[in-house]
Design a protein around this motif. Sequence first.
Motif, PDB file in Angstrom:
ATOM      1  N   LEU A 245       0.798  -1.189   0.013  1.00  0.00           N
ATOM      2  CA  LEU A 245      -0.097  -0.210   0.131  1.00  0.00           C
ATOM      3  C   LEU A 245       0.806   1.259   0.111  1.00  0.00           C
ATOM      4  CD1 LEU A 245      -2.786  -0.976   2.853  1.00  0.00           C
ATOM      5  CD2 LEU A 245      -2.854  -1.420   0.206  1.00  0.00           C
ATOM      6  N   VAL A 246       0.717   2.134  -1.000  1.00  0.00           N
ATOM      7  CA  VAL A 246       1.691   3.155  -1.157  1.00  0.00           C
ATOM      8  C   VAL A 246       0.773   4.456  -1.192  1.00  0.00           C
ATOM      9  CG1 VAL A 246       3.179   4.326  -2.891  1.00  0.00           C
ATOM     10  CG2 VAL A 246       3.095   1.957  -2.645  1.00  0.00           C
ATOM     11  N   GLU A 247       1.161   5.270  -0.043  1.00  0.00           N
ATOM     12  CA  GLU A 247       0.412   6.350   0.439  1.00  0.00           C
ATOM     13  C   GLU A 247       1.059   7.759  -0.484  1.00  0.00           C
ATOM     14  OE1 GLU A 247      -0.433   4.823   4.750  1.00  0.00           O
ATOM     15  OE2 GLU A 247       0.118   6.925   4.406  1.00  0.00           O
ATOM     16  N   SER A 248       0.288   8.702  -0.620  1.00  0.00           N
ATOM     17  CA  SER A 248       0.684   9.931  -1.076  1.00  0.00           C
ATOM     18  C   SER A 248      -0.230  11.105  -0.321  1.00  0.00           C
ATOM     19  CB  SER A 248       0.911  10.046  -2.617  1.00  0.00           C
ATOM     20  OG  SER A 248      -0.570  10.161  -3.010  1.00  0.00           O
ATOM     21  N   GLY A 249       0.516  12.343  -0.438  1.00  0.00           N
ATOM     22  CA  GLY A 249      -0.319  13.350   0.195  1.00  0.00           C
ATOM     23  C   GLY A 249       0.337  13.783   1.750  1.00  0.00           C
ATOM     24  N   GLY A 250      -0.296  14.374   2.487  1.00  0.00           N
ATOM     25  CA  GLY A 250       0.165  14.688   3.722  1.00  0.00           C
ATOM     26  C   GLY A 250       0.889  15.907   3.689  1.00  0.00           C
ATOM     27  N   GLY A 251       1.300  16.394   5.218  1.00  0.00           N
ATOM     28  CA  GLY A 251       2.128  17.335   5.171  1.00  0.00           C
ATOM     29  C   GLY A 251       1.648  18.357   6.143  1.00  0.00           C
ATOM     30  N   LEU A 252       2.072  19.552   5.896  1.00  0.00           N
ATOM     31  CA  LEU A 252       1.807  20.833   6.770  1.00  0.00           C
ATOM     32  C   LEU A 252       0.730  21.658   6.316  1.00  0.00           C
ATOM     33  CD1 LEU A 252       2.361  22.322   9.603  1.00  0.00           C
ATOM     34  CD2 LEU A 252       4.203  23.395   8.446  1.00  0.00           C
ATOM     35  N   VAL A 253      -0.394  21.883   7.077  1.00  0.00           N
ATOM     36  CA  VAL A 253      -1.419  22.904   6.616  1.00  0.00           C
ATOM     37  C   VAL A 253      -1.990  23.516   8.007  1.00  0.00           C
ATOM     38  CG1 VAL A 253      -3.237  21.066   7.019  1.00  0.00           C
ATOM     39  CG2 VAL A 253      -3.587  22.825   5.516  1.00  0.00           C
ATOM     40  N   GLN A 254      -2.477  24.695   7.428  1.00  0.00           N
ATOM     41  CA  GLN A 254      -3.053  25.654   8.545  1.00  0.00           C
ATOM     42  C   GLN A 254      -4.449  25.161   8.835  1.00  0.00           C
ATOM     43  OE1 GLN A 254      -2.565  29.666   7.168  1.00  0.00           O
ATOM     44  NE2 GLN A 254      -0.671  30.007   8.381  1.00  0.00           N
ATOM     45  N   ALA A 255      -4.946  25.447  10.049  1.00  0.00           N
ATOM     46  CA  ALA A 255      -6.096  25.359  10.645  1.00  0.00           C
ATOM     47  C   ALA A 255      -7.317  25.713   9.456  1.00  0.00           C
ATOM     48  CB  ALA A 255      -6.481  25.795  12.131  1.00  0.00           C
ATOM     49  N   GLY A 256      -8.264  25.123   9.167  1.00  0.00           N
ATOM     50  CA  GLY A 256      -9.074  25.718   8.210  1.00  0.00           C
ATOM     51  C   GLY A 256      -8.906  25.149   6.604  1.00  0.00           C
ATOM     52  N   GLY A 257      -7.819  24.678   6.574  1.00  0.00           N
ATOM     53  CA  GLY A 257      -7.196  24.233   5.212  1.00  0.00           C
ATOM     54  C   GLY A 257      -7.720  22.866   5.012  1.00  0.00           C
ATOM     55  N   SER A 258      -7.210  22.217   3.864  1.00  0.00           N
ATOM     56  CA  SER A 258      -7.595  20.928   3.263  1.00  0.00           C
ATOM     57  C   SER A 258      -6.226  20.352   2.850  1.00  0.00           C
ATOM     58  CB  SER A 258      -8.771  21.278   2.020  1.00  0.00           C
ATOM     59  OG  SER A 258      -9.708  21.827   2.264  1.00  0.00           O
ATOM     60  N   LEU A 259      -6.434  18.959   2.765  1.00  0.00           N
ATOM     61  CA  LEU A 259      -5.600  18.022   2.383  1.00  0.00           C
ATOM     62  C   LEU A 259      -6.103  16.840   1.671  1.00  0.00           C
ATOM     63  CD1 LEU A 259      -2.763  17.721   5.003  1.00  0.00           C
ATOM     64  CD2 LEU A 259      -2.428  18.792   2.674  1.00  0.00           C
ATOM     65  N   ARG A 260      -5.527  16.423   0.604  1.00  0.00           N
ATOM     66  CA  ARG A 260      -6.232  15.156  -0.156  1.00  0.00           C
ATOM     67  C   ARG A 260      -5.073  13.905   0.028  1.00  0.00           C
ATOM     68  NH1 ARG A 260     -10.235  13.581  -3.581  1.00  0.00           N
ATOM     69  NH2 ARG A 260      -9.910  11.959  -5.113  1.00  0.00           N
ATOM     70  N   ARG A 261      -5.317  13.073   0.294  1.00  0.00           N
ATOM     71  CA  ARG A 261      -4.673  11.681   0.662  1.00  0.00           C
ATOM     72  C   ARG A 261      -5.033  10.498  -0.406  1.00  0.00           C
ATOM     73  NH1 ARG A 261      -2.069  10.455   5.084  1.00  0.00           N
ATOM     74  NH2 ARG A 261      -0.936   9.276   3.471  1.00  0.00           N
ATOM     75  N   SER A 262      -3.931   9.889  -0.893  1.00  0.00           N
ATOM     76  CA  SER A 262      -4.335   8.735  -1.905  1.00  0.00           C
ATOM     77  C   SER A 262      -3.705   7.433  -1.252  1.00  0.00           C
ATOM     78  CB  SER A 262      -4.123   9.004  -3.051  1.00  0.00           C
ATOM     79  OG  SER A 262      -2.580   9.205  -3.485  1.00  0.00           O
ATOM     80  N   CYS A 263      -4.007   6.324  -1.524  1.00  0.00           N
ATOM     81  CA  CYS A 263      -3.542   5.210  -1.280  1.00  0.00           C
ATOM     82  C   CYS A 263      -3.860   4.071  -2.188  1.00  0.00           C
ATOM     83  CB  CYS A 263      -3.936   4.676   0.217  1.00  0.00           C
ATOM     84  SG  CYS A 263      -3.222   2.987   0.638  1.00  0.00           S
ATOM     85  N   ALA A 264      -2.864   3.199  -2.926  1.00  0.00           N
ATOM     86  CA  ALA A 264      -2.974   2.522  -3.882  1.00  0.00           C
ATOM     87  C   ALA A 264      -2.501   1.080  -3.722  1.00  0.00           C
ATOM     88  CB  ALA A 264      -2.057   2.997  -5.375  1.00  0.00           C
ATOM     89  N   ALA A 265      -3.125   0.197  -3.819  1.00  0.00           N
ATOM     90  CA  ALA A 265      -2.833  -1.200  -3.298  1.00  0.00           C
ATOM     91  C   ALA A 265      -2.235  -1.899  -4.377  1.00  0.00           C
ATOM     92  CB  ALA A 265      -3.953  -2.107  -3.023  1.00  0.00           C
ATOM     93  N   SER A 266      -1.188  -2.557  -4.612  1.00  0.00           N
ATOM     94  CA  SER A 266      -0.534  -3.116  -5.655  1.00  0.00           C
ATOM     95  C   SER A 266      -0.014  -4.545  -5.243  1.00  0.00           C
ATOM     96  CB  SER A 266       0.555  -2.217  -6.398  1.00  0.00           C
ATOM     97  OG  SER A 266       1.719  -2.308  -5.395  1.00  0.00           O
ATOM     98  N   GLY A 267       0.184  -5.501  -6.134  1.00  0.00           N
ATOM     99  CA  GLY A 267       0.877  -6.875  -6.200  1.00  0.00           C
ATOM    100  C   GLY A 267      -0.144  -7.691  -6.569  1.00  0.00           C
ATOM    101  N   ARG A 268       0.141  -8.997  -6.176  1.00  0.00           N
ATOM    102  CA  ARG A 268      -1.105 -10.002  -6.450  1.00  0.00           C
ATOM    103  C   ARG A 268      -2.334  -9.906  -5.727  1.00  0.00           C
ATOM    104  NH1 ARG A 268      -0.802 -14.940  -9.281  1.00  0.00           N
ATOM    105  NH2 ARG A 268       1.407 -14.850  -9.259  1.00  0.00           N
ATOM    106  N   ILE A 269      -3.527  -9.468  -6.029  1.00  0.00           N
ATOM    107  CA  ILE A 269      -4.681  -9.184  -5.539  1.00  0.00           C
ATOM    108  C   ILE A 269      -5.932  -9.777  -6.295  1.00  0.00           C
ATOM    109  CG2 ILE A 269      -6.280  -7.443  -4.970  1.00  0.00           C
ATOM    110  CD1 ILE A 269      -3.848  -5.538  -4.615  1.00  0.00           C
TER     111      ILE A 269
END
Length: 121
Positions: free
Chosen positions: A4-28
């Motif tokens: 599972l590979v995540e992206s996004g995150g970080g530092l943000v001010q209160a009231g702001g927004s962030l978008r995270r993603s997570c992709a599953a790979s391999g034999r599924i």
Amino acid sequence: QVQLVESGGGLVQAGGSLRRSCAASGRILKVNRMGWYRQAPGKQRELVAALPSDGTTDYADSVKGRFTISKDNAKNTVYLQMSSLKAEDTAVYYCNANVLRSAWSVPVDYWGQGTQVTVSS
């Protein structure tokens, strides 16, 4: 093996927004429940939002109305849109997926690497 590979995150001010993603790979063969958890210093890991395979959604009471979880089944990817962020949302956020790798195996939980989200006030 499943990753599972995540992206996004970080530092943000209160009231702001962030978008995270997570992709599953391999034999599924099939991804069952998929979602997000978080853990703040000195606290236990808690559910943030999840997508069971029945089409419903689960949200923690503290994020309802502010966070939105979604997925792309073709890409085995889950997203977390975080809006109106508060200082209390500061934590390490982890992606989680329950995966069936073959018809002769049992489902197994996998975890992303975890990504810090810091909300400053």
